[in-house]
Design a protein around this motif. Structure first.
Motif, PDB file in Angstrom:
ATOM      1  N   ARG A  43       0.820  -1.211   0.000  1.00  0.00           N
ATOM      2  CA  ARG A  43       0.000   0.000   0.000  1.00  0.00           C
ATOM      3  C   ARG A  43       0.857   1.267   0.000  1.00  0.00           C
ATOM      4  O   ARG A  43       0.528   2.252  -0.674  1.00  0.00           O
ATOM      5  CB  ARG A  43      -0.937   0.000   1.212  1.00  0.00           C
ATOM      6  N   ALA A  44       1.949   1.252   0.743  1.00  0.00           N
ATOM      7  CA  ALA A  44       2.797   2.441   0.809  1.00  0.00           C
ATOM      8  C   ALA A  44       3.438   2.728  -0.549  1.00  0.00           C
ATOM      9  O   ALA A  44       3.493   3.888  -0.986  1.00  0.00           O
ATOM     10  CB  ALA A  44       3.877   2.260   1.875  1.00  0.00           C
ATOM     11  N   GLU A  45       3.912   1.689  -1.213  1.00  0.00           N
ATOM     12  CA  GLU A  45       4.529   1.877  -2.531  1.00  0.00           C
ATOM     13  C   GLU A  45       3.496   2.344  -3.548  1.00  0.00           C
ATOM     14  O   GLU A  45       3.779   3.212  -4.386  1.00  0.00           O
ATOM     15  CB  GLU A  45       5.182   0.577  -2.992  1.00  0.00           C
ATOM     16  N   LEU A  51       0.844   9.240  -5.907  1.00  0.00           N
ATOM     17  CA  LEU A  51       1.062  10.630  -5.514  1.00  0.00           C
ATOM     18  C   LEU A  51       2.063  11.305  -6.448  1.00  0.00           C
ATOM     19  O   LEU A  51       1.847  12.429  -6.911  1.00  0.00           O
ATOM     20  CB  LEU A  51       1.563  10.694  -4.077  1.00  0.00           C
ATOM     21  N   ALA A  52       3.163  10.639  -6.740  1.00  0.00           N
ATOM     22  CA  ALA A  52       4.187  11.220  -7.607  1.00  0.00           C
ATOM     23  C   ALA A  52       3.637  11.488  -9.002  1.00  0.00           C
ATOM     24  O   ALA A  52       3.842  12.574  -9.567  1.00  0.00           O
ATOM     25  CB  ALA A  52       5.396  10.293  -7.673  1.00  0.00           C
ATOM     26  N   LEU A  53       2.931  10.523  -9.562  1.00  0.00           N
ATOM     27  CA  LEU A  53       2.369  10.705 -10.897  1.00  0.00           C
ATOM     28  C   LEU A  53       1.281  11.775 -10.895  1.00  0.00           C
ATOM     29  O   LEU A  53       1.126  12.513 -11.873  1.00  0.00           O
ATOM     30  CB  LEU A  53       1.813   9.384 -11.414  1.00  0.00           C
ATOM     31  N   GLY A  54       0.537  11.854  -9.805  1.00  0.00           N
ATOM     32  CA  GLY A  54      -0.461  12.908  -9.689  1.00  0.00           C
ATOM     33  C   GLY A  54       0.176  14.282  -9.613  1.00  0.00           C
ATOM     34  O   GLY A  54      -0.299  15.243 -10.234  1.00  0.00           O
ATOM     35  N   ARG A  97      -6.949   7.829  -5.676  1.00  0.00           N
ATOM     36  CA  ARG A  97      -6.421   6.517  -5.316  1.00  0.00           C
ATOM     37  C   ARG A  97      -5.430   6.638  -4.164  1.00  0.00           C
ATOM     38  O   ARG A  97      -5.412   5.790  -3.261  1.00  0.00           O
ATOM     39  CB  ARG A  97      -5.746   5.865  -6.531  1.00  0.00           C
ATOM     40  N   THR A  98      -4.626   7.670  -4.169  1.00  0.00           N
ATOM     41  CA  THR A  98      -3.679   7.872  -3.073  1.00  0.00           C
ATOM     42  C   THR A  98      -4.407   7.960  -1.738  1.00  0.00           C
ATOM     43  O   THR A  98      -4.016   7.323  -0.755  1.00  0.00           O
ATOM     44  CB  THR A  98      -2.850   9.155  -3.299  1.00  0.00           C
ATOM     45  N   ASP A 102      -3.329   5.310   1.279  1.00  0.00           N
ATOM     46  CA  ASP A 102      -2.223   5.749   2.147  1.00  0.00           C
ATOM     47  C   ASP A 102      -2.595   5.839   3.617  1.00  0.00           C
ATOM     48  O   ASP A 102      -1.768   6.198   4.451  1.00  0.00           O
ATOM     49  CB  ASP A 102      -1.637   7.076   1.669  1.00  0.00           C
ATOM     50  N   GLY A 103      -3.861   5.536   3.930  1.00  0.00           N
ATOM     51  CA  GLY A 103      -4.276   5.507   5.330  1.00  0.00           C
ATOM     52  C   GLY A 103      -4.691   6.848   5.892  1.00  0.00           C
ATOM     53  O   GLY A 103      -5.129   6.928   7.048  1.00  0.00           O
ATOM     54  N   THR A 104      -4.592   7.928   5.123  1.00  0.00           N
ATOM     55  CA  THR A 104      -4.924   9.252   5.644  1.00  0.00           C
ATOM     56  C   THR A 104      -6.367   9.645   5.351  1.00  0.00           C
ATOM     57  O   THR A 104      -6.928  10.483   6.055  1.00  0.00           O
ATOM     58  CB  THR A 104      -4.004  10.320   5.040  1.00  0.00           C
ATOM     59  N   GLY A 105      -6.945   9.082   4.300  1.00  0.00           N
ATOM     60  CA  GLY A 105      -8.296   9.461   3.924  1.00  0.00           C
ATOM     61  C   GLY A 105      -8.401  10.864   3.362  1.00  0.00           C
ATOM     62  O   GLY A 105      -9.503  11.419   3.269  1.00  0.00           O
ATOM     63  N   ARG A 106      -7.276  11.448   2.955  1.00  0.00           N
ATOM     64  CA  ARG A 106      -7.301  12.813   2.425  1.00  0.00           C
ATOM     65  C   ARG A 106      -8.022  12.885   1.086  1.00  0.00           C
ATOM     66  O   ARG A 106      -8.050  11.924   0.330  1.00  0.00           O
ATOM     67  CB  ARG A 106      -5.875  13.346   2.280  1.00  0.00           C
ATOM     68  N   THR A 107      -8.572  14.053   0.813  1.00  0.00           N
ATOM     69  CA  THR A 107      -9.296  14.281  -0.431  1.00  0.00           C
ATOM     70  C   THR A 107      -8.360  14.792  -1.521  1.00  0.00           C
ATOM     71  O   THR A 107      -7.204  15.137  -1.262  1.00  0.00           O
ATOM     72  CB  THR A 107     -10.404  15.320  -0.226  1.00  0.00           C
TER      73      THR A 107
END
Length: 275
Positions: A43-45, A51-54, A97-98, A102-107
Motif C-alpha cells: 500500500r505504501a509503494e 502521488l508522484a504521478l499525480g 487513489r492515493t 495511504d491511510g490518511t483518507g485525504r481528499t
C-alpha cells in the motif's frame, strides 16, 4: 463527445459535491470502481507512486494553463488548455487513489491545495518556468513520451485501479505526444528562427531526462521516440547525464513555490469554502 469522455461530468449536476479543486458538479472519479487493494500489493509503494504521478500531472497542467491568452494562435491556446485538462483529470484519479490507500483518507483538494512545496513529488522538469513556445513544446514532447511509456507499463499493474487509470491516460498521452512531435518538426524544419528556438528548447529540456529515467526505467523506448522526432525535424538530440531523483524526494527548484502559491491562493485564503 463520447460517453466515456473524462469531462462529460461537467454537464452533470451533483449539488452535494463542494470541492474547491473542481467546483460543484463532479462525482467521485472512482465512483463505481472496486477500490479494494489486492492482496500482495504494498500500500505504501502504491500510494507513493500514485502521488508522484499525480503531482507530475498537476504541476504540468498548471504550467500549460499559463499559455491561456498567450499562445501563438487561438487554436494552439485551446489545444494546450485541453492537454492541461487531460492532465488535471489524471491528477484527480491518482490523488483519489492515493487517499484510498495511504491511510490518511485525504481528499483530492488536500493533495492539490493543502501541501507545501517540500511535500510534492513531481519531477523537476514539470516545474520549470514556461519559457517560449518552443521550450514548452520540447518539455511537452519529453514529458508526454516518458509518461506514455510509463503508463503503458502500468496498464499491467496488479492494482486494478491504477491499471485502469493508466489505460485511460495512455490514450490521452498518445495525443499529447503526437501534438508535441508535430510542432517539434514544424519548428525544427521551418525558418532559421524557428529552428534556432526549437533547438534551444531541446537543449534546455533534454538534460532533465536523467532524472526521468531514474524515476522510471523506460529509457530505450523514450530515446527511440525522441530520436525519431528530432531526426525528422533536422535537430540534434542533446546529451544528458544521470541525475538524482531530486523532485521525487521533495528537493525542488525555487520555481515550484511561486507556482503552488498561485495555484493554492484562493483555497488557502478561504479554507473549507465551496462554490
Amino acid at each position: 463527445m463520447s460517453d466515456d469522455h473524462v469531462y462529460l461530468s461537467l454537464a452533470e449536476e451533483h449539488e452535494d459535491d463542494t470541492r474547491w479543486a473542481y467546483g460543484t458538479g463532479f462525482e467521485d472519479p472512482l465512483h463505481g470502481v472496486d477500490t479494494t487493494v489486492p492482496d500482495g500489493v504494498d500500500r505504501a509503494e502504491l500510494a507513493a507512486l500514485c502521488l508522484a504521478l499525480g503531482d507530475d500531472a498537476l504541476v504540468s497542467a498548471q504550467r500549460l494553463a499559463e499559455w491561456t491568452t498567450r499562445a501563438p494562435e487561438l487554436e494552439e491556446e485551446v489545444a494546450l488548455a485541453n492537454i492541461g485538462l487531460d492532465l488535471l483529470g489524471q491528477a484527480r484519479l491518482l490523488y483519489a487513489r492515493t487517499g484510498q490507500v495511504d491511510g490518511t483518507g485525504r481528499t483530492e483538494d488536500a493533495y492539490a491545495y493543502l501541501r507545501d512545496p517540500a511535500d510534492f513529488r513531481n519531477v523537476t522538469l514539470a516545474e520549470l518556468p514556461g519559457g517560449d513556445f518552443a521550450f514548452s513544446i520540447a518539455r511537452l514532447l519529453v514529458l508526454a513520451s516518458w509518461r506514455l511509456a510509463h503508463f503503458e507499463r502500468l496498464t499491467a499493474s496488479p492494482d486494478p485501479v491504477l491499471a485502469a487509470v493508466a489505460a485511460k491516460g495512455a490514450k490521452e498521452l498518445t495525443y499529447h505526444r503526437q501534438y508535441a512531435a508535430e510542432w517539434t518538426v514544424r519548428l525544427g524544419d521551418g525558418t532559421d528562427e524557428s529552428h534556432r528556438r526549437m533547438r534551444a528548447g531541446l537543449q534546455q529540456v533534454v538534460p532533465y531526462l536523467g532524472e526521468l529515467f531514474s524515476a522510471c526505467d523506460v529509457r530505450d523506448e523514450v530515446v527511440a521516440v525522441l530520436r525519431q522526432v528530432t531526426d525528422a525535424a533536422g535537430l540534434p538530440l542533446p546529451a544528458w547525464q544521470p541525475l538524482p531523483r531530486a523532485g521525487r524526494t521533495g528537493a525542488h527548484t525555487e520555481h515550484l513555490a511561486p507556482l503552488l502559491a498561485e495555484l493554492q491562493s484562493v483555497a488557502r485564503a478561504h479554507p473549507g469554502a465551496s462554490w
